[in-house]
Design a protein around this motif. Structure first.
Motif, short mmCIF file in Angstrom:
data_model
loop_
_atom_site.label_atom_id
_atom_site.label_comp_id
_atom_site.label_asym_id
_atom_site.label_seq_id
_atom_site.Cartn_x
_atom_site.Cartn_y
_atom_site.Cartn_z
N ASN A 1 -8.11 -4.48 24.98
CA ASN A 1 -9.22 -3.67 24.65
C ASN A 1 -8.98 -3.30 23.15
OD1 ASN A 1 -10.73 -1.12 24.01
ND2 ASN A 1 -11.29 -1.36 26.17
N LEU A 2 -9.89 -3.61 22.21
CA LEU A 2 -9.55 -3.16 20.83
C LEU A 2 -9.58 -1.76 20.56
CD1 LEU A 2 -11.59 -6.05 19.30
CD2 LEU A 2 -9.16 -5.85 19.43
N TYR A 3 -10.18 -0.87 21.51
CA TYR A 3 -10.30 0.40 21.42
C TYR A 3 -9.15 1.30 22.12
CZ TYR A 3 -14.60 -0.97 19.33
OH TYR A 3 -15.70 -1.33 18.81
N ALA A 4 -8.15 0.65 22.65
CA ALA A 4 -7.13 1.28 23.55
C ALA A 4 -5.80 1.58 22.49
CB ALA A 4 -6.77 0.40 24.67
N ASP A 5 -5.16 2.59 22.84
CA ASP A 5 -3.89 2.74 22.40
C ASP A 5 -3.81 2.90 21.06
OD1 ASP A 5 -2.68 2.65 24.97
OD2 ASP A 5 -2.67 0.55 24.61
N GLU B 1 -1.64 3.00 7.69
CA GLU B 1 -2.45 1.92 8.58
C GLU B 1 -1.57 1.41 9.63
OE1 GLU B 1 -6.11 0.15 5.99
OE2 GLU B 1 -4.07 -0.84 6.02
N VAL B 2 -2.20 1.25 11.09
CA VAL B 2 -1.47 0.69 11.92
C VAL B 2 -2.01 -0.59 12.00
CG1 VAL B 2 -0.84 0.85 14.57
CG2 VAL B 2 -0.96 2.97 12.97
N VAL B 3 -1.21 -1.69 11.92
CA VAL B 3 -1.60 -3.19 12.09
C VAL B 3 -0.92 -3.69 13.50
CG1 VAL B 3 -1.46 -5.46 11.07
CG2 VAL B 3 -1.80 -3.52 9.64
N THR B 4 -1.77 -4.20 14.28
CA THR B 4 -1.22 -4.81 15.52
C THR B 4 -1.94 -6.31 15.67
OG1 THR B 4 -1.67 -2.68 16.72
CG2 THR B 4 -1.53 -4.65 17.99
N ILE B 5 -0.83 -6.97 15.88
CA ILE B 5 -1.14 -8.42 15.81
C ILE B 5 -1.65 -8.85 17.24
CG2 ILE B 5 -0.27 -10.84 15.34
CD1 ILE B 5 1.66 -9.75 13.33
N LEU B 6 -2.77 -9.24 17.19
CA LEU B 6 -3.32 -9.77 18.35
C LEU B 6 -3.07 -10.94 19.15
CD1 LEU B 6 -6.74 -7.81 18.05
CD2 LEU B 6 -4.77 -6.99 19.32
N HIS B 7 -2.90 -11.73 18.02
CA HIS B 7 -2.83 -13.22 18.40
C HIS B 7 -2.03 -13.92 17.10
CE1 HIS B 7 -3.07 -17.23 20.24
NE2 HIS B 7 -3.59 -17.80 19.13
N ARG C 1 -5.88 -6.07 14.70
CA ARG C 1 -6.44 -5.00 14.72
C ARG C 1 -5.77 -3.98 13.69
NH1 ARG C 1 -6.27 -0.86 19.57
NH2 ARG C 1 -4.21 -0.63 18.61
N ILE C 2 -6.54 -3.46 12.81
CA ILE C 2 -6.08 -2.46 11.72
C ILE C 2 -6.70 -1.20 12.06
CG2 ILE C 2 -5.66 -1.84 9.50
CD1 ILE C 2 -6.06 -5.10 8.90
N VAL C 3 -5.81 -0.01 12.11
CA VAL C 3 -6.64 1.29 12.30
C VAL C 3 -6.32 2.05 11.12
CG1 VAL C 3 -6.72 3.46 13.67
CG2 VAL C 3 -6.35 1.20 14.89
N LEU D 1 -11.25 -5.48 12.43
CA LEU D 1 -10.76 -6.73 13.06
C LEU D 1 -10.45 -7.65 11.97
CD1 LEU D 1 -9.90 -8.33 15.78
CD2 LEU D 1 -12.37 -9.16 15.57
N ALA D 2 -9.29 -8.24 11.66
CA ALA D 2 -9.07 -9.13 10.58
C ALA D 2 -8.39 -10.38 11.06
CB ALA D 2 -8.16 -8.30 9.59
N ILE D 3 -9.17 -11.43 10.80
CA ILE D 3 -8.46 -12.59 11.04
C ILE D 3 -8.15 -13.60 9.72
CG2 ILE D 3 -9.16 -14.99 12.17
CD1 ILE D 3 -11.53 -13.56 13.80
N HIS D 4 -6.79 -13.77 9.63
CA HIS D 4 -6.48 -14.50 8.37
C HIS D 4 -6.21 -15.76 8.96
CE1 HIS D 4 -4.83 -10.79 6.50
NE2 HIS D 4 -4.95 -10.48 7.74
N PHE D 5 -6.81 -16.99 8.07
CA PHE D 5 -6.77 -18.36 8.44
C PHE D 5 -6.33 -19.17 7.25
CE2 PHE D 5 -11.04 -17.17 8.06
CZ PHE D 5 -11.76 -18.28 7.01
N GLY D 6 -5.73 -20.36 7.40
CA GLY D 6 -5.42 -21.46 6.57
C GLY D 6 -3.97 -21.89 6.51
N PRO D 7 -3.50 -22.80 6.01
CA PRO D 7 -2.03 -23.31 6.38
C PRO D 7 -1.12 -22.46 5.92
CG PRO D 7 -3.22 -24.50 4.55
CD PRO D 7 -4.18 -23.78 5.32
N GLU D 8 -1.59 -21.40 4.96
CA GLU D 8 -0.65 -20.36 4.29
C GLU D 8 -0.44 -19.30 5.17
OE1 GLU D 8 -3.48 -21.12 2.99
OE2 GLU D 8 -2.94 -22.71 1.45
N VAL D 9 -0.74 -19.02 6.12
CA VAL D 9 -0.66 -18.03 7.02
C VAL D 9 0.49 -17.97 7.58
CG1 VAL D 9 -1.80 -16.70 8.97
CG2 VAL D 9 -3.31 -17.43 7.38
N GLU D 10 1.18 -16.78 7.72
CA GLU D 10 2.38 -16.52 8.44
C GLU D 10 2.06 -15.53 9.64
OE1 GLU D 10 5.80 -15.75 5.92
OE2 GLU D 10 5.20 -17.21 4.57
#
Length: 117
Positions: free
Chosen positions: A8-12, A20-26, A35-37, A103-112
């Motif tokens: 749930n993107l709105y929990a916790d 800022e609080v960055v939570t890696i969801l996947h 998810r960045i708060v 909600l941030a989605i980073h994509f591409g071969p350079e993503v860590e």
């Protein structure tokens, strides 16, 4: 078959954090979903992000001002707005409401898998 993990993107939400609080969801090769708060944070004066990969961001709650180095004025993003940031498009966060949930989605071969400071 793997067990289904529900998020749930709105929990916790940590609404009292000083940063800022960055939570890696996947994370997977070439992909990181976060998810960045934000609770009023902005980029430091003169700082611009300059990422080697693309990033798609959406504001789920709150609002923010995102400024691109090649534009004269910041863009206001309200809840429901999204923008695709191309690789090496310099940008900064001018302002966030408290709270703003991204909600941030980073994509591409350079993503860590883990964001770099």
């Amino acid at each position: 078959m793997a067990a289904l993990h529900l998020t749930n993107l709105y929990a916790d939400l940590d609404l009292g954090a000083s940063e800022e609080v960055v939570t890696i969801l996947h994370a997977a090769p070439g992909l990181r979903v976060e998810r960045i708060v934000s609770t009023g944070q902005a980029s430091p004066p003169g700082f611009h992000y300059d990422q080697p990969h693309a990033e798609w961001v959406a504001v789920l709650a709150g609002s923010a001002e995102l400024r691109f180095a090649d534009e004269a004025a910041p863009r206001t993003l309200l809840a429901g707005d999204s923008v695709l940031i191309e690789p090496h498009r310099r940008h900064r966060v001018e302002h966030t409401d408290s709270p703003t949930i991204w909600l941030a989605i980073h994509f591409g071969p350079e993503v860590e898998a883990e964001p770099q400071p």
